[in-house]
Design an enzyme around this catalytic site. Sequence first.
Site, mmCIF file in Angstrom:
data_model
loop_
_atom_site.group_PDB
_atom_site.id
_atom_site.type_symbol
_atom_site.label_atom_id
_atom_site.label_comp_id
_atom_site.label_asym_id
_atom_site.label_seq_id
_atom_site.Cartn_x
_atom_site.Cartn_y
_atom_site.Cartn_z
ATOM 1 N N HIS A 90 0.896 -0.982 0.060
ATOM 2 C CA HIS A 90 0.219 -0.005 0.060
ATOM 3 C C HIS A 90 0.777 1.072 -0.244
ATOM 4 C CE1 HIS A 90 -2.778 -2.957 2.118
ATOM 5 N NE2 HIS A 90 -3.473 -2.427 1.361
ATOM 6 N N ASP A 92 -3.307 -8.378 -7.107
ATOM 7 C CA ASP A 92 -4.827 -8.493 -7.148
ATOM 8 C C ASP A 92 -5.069 -8.537 -8.899
ATOM 9 O OD1 ASP A 92 -5.300 -9.106 -4.293
ATOM 10 O OD2 ASP A 92 -5.394 -7.323 -3.763
ATOM 11 N N GLN A 125 -8.631 -8.237 -9.970
ATOM 12 C CA GLN A 125 -8.963 -7.452 -9.571
ATOM 13 C C GLN A 125 -9.091 -6.210 -10.259
ATOM 14 O OE1 GLN A 125 -10.745 -5.608 -5.513
ATOM 15 N NE2 GLN A 125 -8.386 -4.871 -5.845
HETATM 16 O O1 PAF Z 1 -7.993 -4.572 -2.880
HETATM 17 C C1 PAF Z 1 -8.393 -3.863 -1.883
HETATM 18 O O2 PAF Z 1 -8.288 -3.484 -0.556
HETATM 19 C C2 PAF Z 1 -10.035 -3.645 -2.166
HETATM 20 O O3 PAF Z 1 -10.832 -4.457 -3.468
HETATM 21 C C3 PAF Z 1 -10.526 -2.257 -2.573
HETATM 22 C C4 PAF Z 1 -10.078 -1.496 -4.093
HETATM 23 C C5 PAF Z 1 -10.077 -1.326 -1.876
HETATM 24 C C6 PAF Z 1 -12.076 -2.110 -2.627
HETATM 25 O O4 PAF Z 1 -12.625 -3.004 -0.876
#
Ligand code: PAF
Length: 252
Positions: free
Chosen positions: A18, A130, A133
């Site tokens: 992050h 991810d 995603q």
């Molecule tokens: O990747 C994540 O942490 C979650 O899927 C996100 C993108 C914050 C959505 O809740």
Amino acid sequence: MKDTVAFVPTMGALHAGHIELIRRARELSPEVIVSIFVNPLQFENHADIESYPRDIAGDTAKALAAGATRVWAPTYDEVYPDRIEKISAGRFGEIFEGRARPGHFDGVLTVLNRLFKFVQPDYALFGEKDYQQLFIVKRWVQENKVPVEIVAVPTVRDIDGLALSSRNIRLRPSERESALVIHRALQRKNREEMIAVLATEPSFTVDYAEIIDPESFEGALPGARSQRGIIAGWLNGVRLIDNMVIATRQEG
Ligand code: PAF
């Protein structure tokens, strides 16, 4: 640098992956908004929501130190004040991760739809870790002309190759060692080799191990120029996923 806003949506439990998203966001925009919201809609299992690590104060301090200009931790009622406008991830939400976690990607798109409406970012950053995603979010943005640029950020790995994940803290040292088999398998050139490497670690239960075309998220044709290995499985009940570019001859 234009007067833009870069957005890093998170569910908290911030780790170096992050921090890299926030650092990259700061290179793009003078304003960097980090959200912390554990979105119940993307969990299939109620116990997982309850046990999800929450440390808003600690996460806020980390985000600010990494370059965030604002940290936003909305409540459930702020995000979903009334009837929830559900967004479907379609058929890409039902394969691979979506097969193991039904409804997960619908939940991700549903919350992003809300968060983007509040934040109105120019850029939104997502980790390649991810990968499905990232693919689904990019496709949704493109198809629905959502006014935001999706920025993909390479996976951050420990020195031994393990992809950083908030789930890694649930691994005992010996399990962490076993988890390295995923990174080793992703360095192979085809699916058979990948599976053979994974089989050397009996404590890792494979869910899927595939080589996909990153443009279509379908099986890559042999010799295709662009290929990505994707692996998921369980190690003593902890679900781990990872992916990497498969080096093809043309790239070398
Ligand atoms: O990747 C994540 O942490 C979650 O899927 C996100 C993108 C914050 C959505 O809740």
